[in-house]
Design an enzyme around this catalytic site. Sequence first.
Site, PDB file in Angstrom:
ATOM      1  N   GLU A 139      -9.242  -2.289   6.040  1.00 10.05           N
ATOM      2  CA  GLU A 139      -7.990  -2.556   6.762  1.00 10.05           C
ATOM      3  C   GLU A 139      -8.213  -2.389   8.265  1.00 10.05           C
ATOM      4  O   GLU A 139      -7.826  -3.241   9.057  1.00 10.05           O
ATOM      5  CB  GLU A 139      -6.907  -1.589   6.271  1.00 10.05           C
ATOM      6  CG  GLU A 139      -5.572  -1.794   6.978  1.00 10.05           C
ATOM      7  CD  GLU A 139      -4.517  -0.758   6.568  1.00 10.05           C
ATOM      8  OE1 GLU A 139      -4.748  -0.010   5.603  1.00 10.05           O
ATOM      9  OE2 GLU A 139      -3.486  -0.707   7.247  1.00 10.05           O
ATOM     10  N   ASN A 183      -4.474   6.084  16.387  1.00  9.35           N
ATOM     11  CA  ASN A 183      -5.667   6.027  17.232  1.00  9.35           C
ATOM     12  C   ASN A 183      -6.165   7.413  17.646  1.00  9.35           C
ATOM     13  O   ASN A 183      -7.347   7.575  17.942  1.00  9.35           O
ATOM     14  CB  ASN A 183      -5.412   5.108  18.430  1.00  9.35           C
ATOM     15  CG  ASN A 183      -5.553   3.650  18.011  1.00  9.35           C
ATOM     16  OD1 ASN A 183      -5.805   3.363  16.834  1.00  9.35           O
ATOM     17  ND2 ASN A 183      -5.406   2.729  18.932  1.00  9.35           N
ATOM     18  N   GLN A 226       0.837  -1.196   0.000  1.00 12.26           N
ATOM     19  CA  GLN A 226       0.000   0.000   0.000  1.00 12.26           C
ATOM     20  C   GLN A 226       0.880   1.256   0.000  1.00 12.26           C
ATOM     21  O   GLN A 226       1.542   1.547   0.992  1.00 12.26           O
ATOM     22  CB  GLN A 226      -0.855  -0.035   1.273  1.00 12.26           C
ATOM     23  CG  GLN A 226      -1.833   1.085   1.422  1.00 12.26           C
ATOM     24  CD  GLN A 226      -2.467   1.031   2.808  1.00 12.26           C
ATOM     25  OE1 GLN A 226      -1.831   1.320   3.816  1.00 12.26           O
ATOM     26  NE2 GLN A 226      -3.712   0.635   2.874  1.00 12.26           N
ATOM     27  N   GLY A 227       0.904   1.961  -1.094  1.00 14.45           N
ATOM     28  CA  GLY A 227       1.740   3.162  -1.202  1.00 14.45           C
ATOM     29  C   GLY A 227       0.934   4.417  -0.947  1.00 14.45           C
ATOM     30  O   GLY A 227       0.546   5.116  -1.894  1.00 14.45           O
ATOM     31  N   TYR A 228       0.659   4.689   0.309  1.00  9.06           N
ATOM     32  CA  TYR A 228      -0.101   5.896   0.678  1.00  9.06           C
ATOM     33  C   TYR A 228       0.814   6.920   1.371  1.00  9.06           C
ATOM     34  O   TYR A 228       0.999   8.026   0.891  1.00  9.06           O
ATOM     35  CB  TYR A 228      -1.239   5.560   1.653  1.00  9.06           C
ATOM     36  CG  TYR A 228      -2.402   4.759   1.118  1.00  9.06           C
ATOM     37  CD1 TYR A 228      -2.475   4.341  -0.207  1.00  9.06           C
ATOM     38  CD2 TYR A 228      -3.453   4.414   1.968  1.00  9.06           C
ATOM     39  CE1 TYR A 228      -3.560   3.595  -0.662  1.00  9.06           C
ATOM     40  CE2 TYR A 228      -4.540   3.678   1.517  1.00  9.06           C
ATOM     41  CZ  TYR A 228      -4.592   3.268   0.210  1.00  9.06           C
ATOM     42  OH  TYR A 228      -5.663   2.539  -0.227  1.00  9.06           O
ATOM     43  N   SER A 229       1.367   6.536   2.550  1.00 10.31           N
ATOM     44  CA  SER A 229       2.081   7.504   3.398  1.00 10.31           C
ATOM     45  C   SER A 229       3.327   8.052   2.716  1.00 10.31           C
ATOM     46  O   SER A 229       4.005   7.345   1.966  1.00 10.31           O
ATOM     47  CB  SER A 229       2.514   6.841   4.710  1.00 10.31           C
ATOM     48  OG  SER A 229       1.412   6.296   5.367  1.00 10.31           O
ATOM     49  N   SER A 244       4.639  -1.204   4.039  1.00  7.45           N
ATOM     50  CA  SER A 244       4.799  -2.567   4.553  1.00  7.45           C
ATOM     51  C   SER A 244       4.973  -3.536   3.386  1.00  7.45           C
ATOM     52  O   SER A 244       4.254  -3.442   2.386  1.00  7.45           O
ATOM     53  CB  SER A 244       3.568  -2.989   5.360  1.00  7.45           C
ATOM     54  OG  SER A 244       3.268  -2.047   6.345  1.00  7.45           O
TER      55      SER A 244
HETATM   56  C1  LIG Z   1       2.778  -1.021  11.563  1.00  2.00           C
HETATM   57  C2  LIG Z   1       2.579   0.056  10.530  1.00  2.00           C
HETATM   58  C3  LIG Z   1       2.306  -0.302   9.219  1.00  2.00           C
HETATM   59  C4  LIG Z   1       2.162   0.702   8.246  1.00  2.00           C
HETATM   60  N1  LIG Z   1       1.975   0.307   6.953  1.00  2.00           N
HETATM   61  C5  LIG Z   1       1.818   1.251   6.002  1.00  2.00           C
HETATM   62  C6  LIG Z   1       1.657   0.860   4.633  1.00  2.00           C
HETATM   63  O1  LIG Z   1       1.709  -0.330   4.284  1.00  2.00           O
HETATM   64  N2  LIG Z   1       1.473   1.824   3.715  1.00  2.00           N
HETATM   65  C7  LIG Z   1       1.430   3.143   4.046  1.00  2.00           C
HETATM   66  O2  LIG Z   1       1.215   3.959   3.151  1.00  2.00           O
HETATM   67  N3  LIG Z   1       1.623   3.554   5.322  1.00  2.00           N
HETATM   68  C8  LIG Z   1       1.819   2.637   6.307  1.00  2.00           C
HETATM   69  N4  LIG Z   1       2.031   3.026   7.611  1.00  2.00           N
HETATM   70  C9  LIG Z   1       2.101   4.453   7.931  1.00  2.00           C
HETATM   71  C10 LIG Z   1       0.913   4.947   8.761  1.00  2.00           C
HETATM   72  O3  LIG Z   1      -0.263   4.971   7.989  1.00  2.00           O
HETATM   73  C11 LIG Z   1       1.292   6.326   9.313  1.00  2.00           C
HETATM   74  O4  LIG Z   1       2.399   6.142  10.189  1.00  2.00           O
HETATM   75  C12 LIG Z   1       0.149   6.959  10.063  1.00  2.00           C
HETATM   76  O5  LIG Z   1      -0.893   7.311   9.200  1.00  2.00           O
HETATM   77  C13 LIG Z   1       0.612   8.216  10.821  1.00  2.00           C
HETATM   78  O6  LIG Z   1       1.312   9.083   9.994  1.00  2.00           O
HETATM   79  P1  LIG Z   1       2.738   9.657  10.440  1.00  2.00           P
HETATM   80  O7  LIG Z   1       3.599   8.514  10.838  1.00  2.00           O
HETATM   81  O8  LIG Z   1       3.213  10.561   9.373  1.00  2.00           O
HETATM   82  O9  LIG Z   1       2.458  10.486  11.770  1.00  2.00           O
HETATM   83  P2  LIG Z   1       1.874  12.033  11.898  1.00  2.00           P
HETATM   84  O10 LIG Z   1       0.751  12.149  10.957  1.00  2.00           O
HETATM   85  O11 LIG Z   1       3.075  12.902  11.674  1.00  2.00           O
HETATM   86  O12 LIG Z   1       1.400  12.043  13.343  1.00  2.00           O
HETATM   87  C14 LIG Z   1       2.267  12.278  14.463  1.00  2.00           C
HETATM   88  C15 LIG Z   1       1.424  12.314  15.720  1.00  2.00           C
HETATM   89  O13 LIG Z   1       0.494  13.423  15.668  1.00  2.00           O
HETATM   90  C16 LIG Z   1      -0.843  12.957  15.864  1.00  2.00           C
HETATM   91  N5  LIG Z   1      -1.773  13.721  15.022  1.00  2.00           N
HETATM   92  C17 LIG Z   1      -1.576  14.096  13.735  1.00  2.00           C
HETATM   93  N6  LIG Z   1      -2.655  14.771  13.279  1.00  2.00           N
HETATM   94  C18 LIG Z   1      -3.555  14.810  14.305  1.00  2.00           C
HETATM   95  C19 LIG Z   1      -4.870  15.357  14.454  1.00  2.00           C
HETATM   96  N7  LIG Z   1      -5.478  15.991  13.444  1.00  2.00           N
HETATM   97  N8  LIG Z   1      -5.497  15.197  15.644  1.00  2.00           N
HETATM   98  C20 LIG Z   1      -4.888  14.539  16.680  1.00  2.00           C
HETATM   99  N9  LIG Z   1      -3.639  14.004  16.590  1.00  2.00           N
HETATM  100  C21 LIG Z   1      -2.988  14.137  15.427  1.00  2.00           C
HETATM  101  C22 LIG Z   1      -0.820  11.501  15.422  1.00  2.00           C
HETATM  102  O14 LIG Z   1      -1.859  10.763  16.036  1.00  2.00           O
HETATM  103  C23 LIG Z   1       0.566  11.061  15.898  1.00  2.00           C
HETATM  104  O15 LIG Z   1       0.528  10.727  17.264  1.00  2.00           O
HETATM  105  C24 LIG Z   1       2.239   2.075   8.595  1.00  2.00           C
HETATM  106  C25 LIG Z   1       2.532   2.424   9.919  1.00  2.00           C
HETATM  107  C26 LIG Z   1       2.722   1.445  10.871  1.00  2.00           C
HETATM  108  C27 LIG Z   1       3.090   1.867  12.265  1.00  2.00           C
END
Ligand SMILES: Cc1cc2nc3c(=O)[nH]c(=O)nc-3n(C[C@H](O)[C@H](O)[C@H](O)COP(=O)(O)OP(=O)(O)OC[C@H]3O[C@@H](n4cnc5c(N)ncnc54)[C@H](O)[C@@H]3O)c2cc1C
Length: 276
Positions: free
Chosen positions: A125, A255, A7-10, A42
């Site tokens: 998911e 969460n 999944q190429g999202y982040s 992942s």
């Molecule tokens: C086990 C695992 C598997 C993953 N697999 C994939 C994958 O296959 N493909 C993919 O594309 N991505 C994947 N990810 C990435 C995942 O989707 C992102 O890590 C996640 O969406 C959070 O983005 P970030 O790490 O940039 O954190 P940020 O968005 O930078 O967040 C940092 C902190 O700020 C908080 N925060 C941010 N905005 C808000 C808000 N509006 N209100 C309250 N709190 C907020 C967050 O909750 C977090 O605690 C994976 C991550 C993990 C841990």
Amino acid sequence: MCRTSCQGYSEPNSGSDLASLSTRAVLDGDEWVINGQKIWTSSAKSAHWMFCLVRSEPDAPKHHGISFLLLSMKTEGLDVRPLKTMTGESFFNEVFFTDARVPKDQIVGQRGEGWAIANAILKHERDGLGDPDVTLSRLNALTDLMKEETVNGQRIMDNPIYRDRLMALQGEIMALRFNDLRLLSANIKKEQLPLATMIVKLQGTELRHKLEGLAIDVLGEHGILYEDSPHLRNEGTWQNDYMWFLGLIIGGGTNQIQKNIISERGLGMPREPRNK
Ligand SMILES: Cc1cc2nc3c(=O)[nH]c(=O)nc-3n(C[C@H](O)[C@H](O)[C@H](O)COP(=O)(O)OP(=O)(O)OC[C@H]3O[C@@H](n4cnc5c(N)ncnc54)[C@H](O)[C@@H]3O)c2cc1C
């Protein structure tokens, strides 16, 4: 033959605010030309395909400027670099695109419809994370562990503080299990229970993390062992799952973001201010 997809999202600057993603796809004749970077992808190293969000309409409002593309992981111009996590595994990857060319017809839906498609997939998911049936079987394993482990000749199960923690956890896990059965009944009756669905990922991943953490406490000094220690209990699954579920509290949308979704879409509370 089994084909797997990643999944190429982040992206480095687009996680929770995924709609701000900036990996560009420009149509050139019969091909999309992709430039940019994904992160936390992942299984990208082993996957055959990627479903990927790209910015194809840079002048449209951010949620309407995204398209959903399918691409082979063998595409030229695609570079996968593994990232090591705290479990010691290289499950995550960075994926770099440099003039990667993908056939025009490998778009899913229409141009600019990627956001809606990605959200539909994310919902599935999240429903699969923190499965209460698996958590229940882990609870049974934890109960066995508490009967086996002793401190000064006393079973941990007979220690009132640990027993109290186990009972509290059991209550929460049973509540989640009954919520799951309620969802199953609703599904059979073709009814929608949005709020009951939304809590599954939030509750399921946090409960599982708490459960694995209790097991580590039960193990005492053995709980801090890892990897190839000969004294590991249960092949180190408690330690591994404790770290893994910390990851799943973040993966699929953190969460904190789930709480925003529950409060806004589930409970109808005011929306948080958003950047346009
Ligand atoms: C086990 C695992 C598997 C993953 N697999 C994939 C994958 O296959 N493909 C993919 O594309 N991505 C994947 N990810 C990435 C995942 O989707 C992102 O890590 C996640 O969406 C959070 O983005 P970030 O790490 O940039 O954190 P940020 O968005 O930078 O967040 C940092 C902190 O700020 C908080 N925060 C941010 N905005 C808000 C808000 N509006 N209100 C309250 N709190 C907020 C967050 O909750 C977090 O605690 C994976 C991550 C993990 C841990």
